[in-house]
Design a protein around this motif. Structure first.
Motif, PDB file in Angstrom:
ATOM      1  N   VAL A 356     -89.341 -59.588  50.278  1.00 39.06           N
ATOM      2  CA  VAL A 356     -88.433 -59.576  51.437  1.00 39.06           C
ATOM      3  C   VAL A 356     -87.176 -58.770  51.109  1.00 39.06           C
ATOM      4  N   ASP A 357     -86.613 -58.989  49.933  1.00 36.66           N
ATOM      5  CA  ASP A 357     -85.397 -58.271  49.535  1.00 36.66           C
ATOM      6  C   ASP A 357     -85.646 -56.767  49.443  1.00 36.66           C
ATOM      7  N   ALA A 358     -86.799 -56.373  48.913  1.00 39.12           N
ATOM      8  CA  ALA A 358     -87.110 -54.947  48.787  1.00 39.12           C
ATOM      9  C   ALA A 358     -87.224 -54.282  50.150  1.00 39.12           C
ATOM     10  N   VAL A 359     -87.832 -54.965  51.116  1.00 35.17           N
ATOM     11  CA  VAL A 359     -87.966 -54.403  52.459  1.00 35.17           C
ATOM     12  C   VAL A 359     -86.605 -54.321  53.144  1.00 35.17           C
ATOM     13  N   TYR A 360     -85.772 -55.331  52.954  1.00 32.34           N
ATOM     14  CA  TYR A 360     -84.456 -55.336  53.586  1.00 32.34           C
ATOM     15  C   TYR A 360     -83.596 -54.174  53.090  1.00 32.34           C
ATOM     16  N   GLN A 361     -83.715 -53.853  51.811  1.00 28.87           N
ATOM     17  CA  GLN A 361     -82.901 -52.793  51.237  1.00 28.87           C
ATOM     18  C   GLN A 361     -83.254 -51.408  51.757  1.00 28.87           C
ATOM     19  N   THR A 362     -84.434 -51.245  52.368  1.00 26.81           N
ATOM     20  CA  THR A 362     -84.781 -49.941  52.934  1.00 26.81           C
ATOM     21  C   THR A 362     -83.950 -49.633  54.170  1.00 26.81           C
ATOM     22  N   GLY A 363     -83.528 -50.656  54.911  1.00 31.54           N
ATOM     23  CA  GLY A 363     -82.715 -50.454  56.114  1.00 31.54           C
ATOM     24  C   GLY A 363     -83.484 -49.922  57.298  1.00 31.54           C
ATOM     25  N   ILE A 364     -84.807 -49.824  57.201  1.00 31.33           N
ATOM     26  CA  ILE A 364     -85.591 -49.284  58.317  1.00 31.33           C
ATOM     27  C   ILE A 364     -85.486 -50.179  59.551  1.00 31.33           C
ATOM     28  N   HIS A 365     -85.320 -51.455  59.351  1.00 33.34           N
ATOM     29  CA  HIS A 365     -85.240 -52.398  60.465  1.00 33.34           C
ATOM     30  C   HIS A 365     -83.973 -52.228  61.299  1.00 33.34           C
ATOM     31  N   SER A 366     -82.970 -51.534  60.760  1.00 31.79           N
ATOM     32  CA  SER A 366     -81.663 -51.475  61.423  1.00 31.79           C
ATOM     33  C   SER A 366     -81.568 -50.392  62.492  1.00 31.79           C
TER      34      SER A 366
END
Length: 401
Positions: A356-366
């Motif tokens: 979850v942390d690795a995906v969040y750090q990509t910022g693609i969701h923002s």
């Protein structure tokens, strides 16, 4: 036992009788093997003292360079680091993947070692209190520190007949590191067990910053060259002007018994468990992405998700082809209508939160672009002993205007 007995009716000085009586108090047995072990212990003590004296002298010469000569095993016994080096068999699954390409097999083995989760070094290295476990234990626990990863990779390479040693040094990115050095026909290669990547000695992109110490199953060598950067180091450790060795050449013929097993027995990973874990990670990520976008709706593009699910297994196998021609044409049609942004994430599995942390750090969701859609695919490739390679592909799609 000698007992003196005096008759009551006789004076002591005129009558005295002595008797011998045997009383059994117990027995002590000294097995011959124990005597041999005692002799070995004495020799081992001398060797350990020599190793400590050697380390002390090396530190006087170059205080900032790393050197480890002895460690404690999981039973609390102090032993030489050379006893951890021994040719050991990799999993059969890896050996059968590229039967006619030895280089691809070595790359896959390095990748497998990099997927084993890392344990932080709790004890102070400089205090000489390192505790190392065997390669078999590292596999069974699916856990190890930097040195244990390097030892495991070195032992796998020795199984293939490679000339390999463990290298201790420092990295620009990771601090203290342990690499594996292999001697090729015309050059030396540096293998990073934490990433599985291989760098040639003169590769400018190699993150290794210093080469301090080498060891194999017979000796320990300390780098006494003034410049210890990988590009400047002479790796011919037979040259005494470049490398200070723990044992003289006359001693190297005496092999010290390894603590490693004869072979490693591997266990299969439960595929249904892996499938359940994949579904749980995917559900968790979808929920998290919607939580991370509280002010915007989150729409999922099923067509793109299907394409990504076909893509990830091929990336793990390194086949070089993204998708089949049919899926490729589908992806091209999709690109006619959307701007697609995203990339795959590959990581060793430790827990769901790390993913979850690795995906969040990509910022693609923002993405705040109106009418943005998302595609999410998760794939887990199982290796023996519950060692898992996790792939996540998150993409955002914005429709052309």
């Amino acid at each position: 036992i000698v007992i003196e007995k005096h008759e009551d009716y006789c004076l002591k000085n005129c009558a005295c009788h002595s008797y011998i009586r045997k009383n059994w108090l117990g027995s002590i047995v000294f097995p011959f093997s124990a005597l041999l072990q005692q002799s070995e212990f004495t020799d081992q003590t001398d060797v350990l003292q020599r190793a400590q004296f050697f380390k002390k002298n090396c530190k006087i010469m170059f205080p900032n360079r790393r050197i480890i000569t002895t460690v404690f095993n999981d039973e609390g016994t102090q032993i030489l680091v050379t006893r951890y080096i021994k040719a050991l068999n990799p999993p059969r699954q890896l050996l059968d993947s590229f039967l006619h390409d030895s280089n691809a097999t070595l790359d896959l083995i390095a990748r497998f070692v990099s997927l084993i989760p890392f344990m932080p070094d709790i004890l102070d290295e400089n205090g000489g209190c390192d505790i190392w476990i065997t390669s078999e234990r590292c596999i069974s626990l699916a856990l190890g520190n930097k040195e244990e990863h390097a030892i495991l990779l070195c032992n796998f390479f020795l199984y293939f007949g490679k000339k390999a040693l463990v290298l201790l040094g420092t990295s620009l990115l990771e601090g203290h590191v342990a690499y594996v050095l292999t001697q090729e026909p015309d050059e030396y290669w540096l293998w990073n067990p934490s990433t599985g990547q291989c760098h040639k000695q003169f590769d400018p992109f190699c993150p290794l910053q210093s080469v301090d110490c080498l060891f194999n199953d017979s000796n320990v060598w300390f780098n006494i060259q003034q410049n210890n950067t990988p590009m400047a180091v002479h790796f011919d450790y037979s040259k005494e002007s470049f490398w200070k060795q723990l044992f003289p050449n006359s001693f190297q013929g005496m092999k010290i018994q390894s603590i490693q097993p004869e072979e490693i027995i591997y266990s299969d990973t439960n595929k249904s468990m892996v499938e359940d874990l994949k579904n749980r990670i995917e559900r968790t990520l979808k929920c998290k992405i919607m939580e991370w976008r509280p002010k915007h709706p989150t729409r999922w593009n099923r067509q793109c998700t299907s394409i990504l699910r076909q893509l990830l297994p091929k990336l793990e196998l390194g086949t070089g082809s993204f998708v089949s021609s049919e899926k490729e044409s589908e992806f091209e049609r999709l690109m006619q209508f959307y701007w697609v942004a995203g990339f795959p994430i590959q990581m060793r599995y430790t827990d769901v939160q790390s993913v979850v942390d690795a995906v969040y750090q990509t910022g693609i969701h923002s993405s705040e672009f109106p009418q943005t859609e998302f595609a999410l695919a998760v794939y887990i490739h199982p290796y023996p002993n519950n060692i898992l390679s996790v792939w996540v592909y998150l993409a955002s799609l914005a429709r052309h205007r």
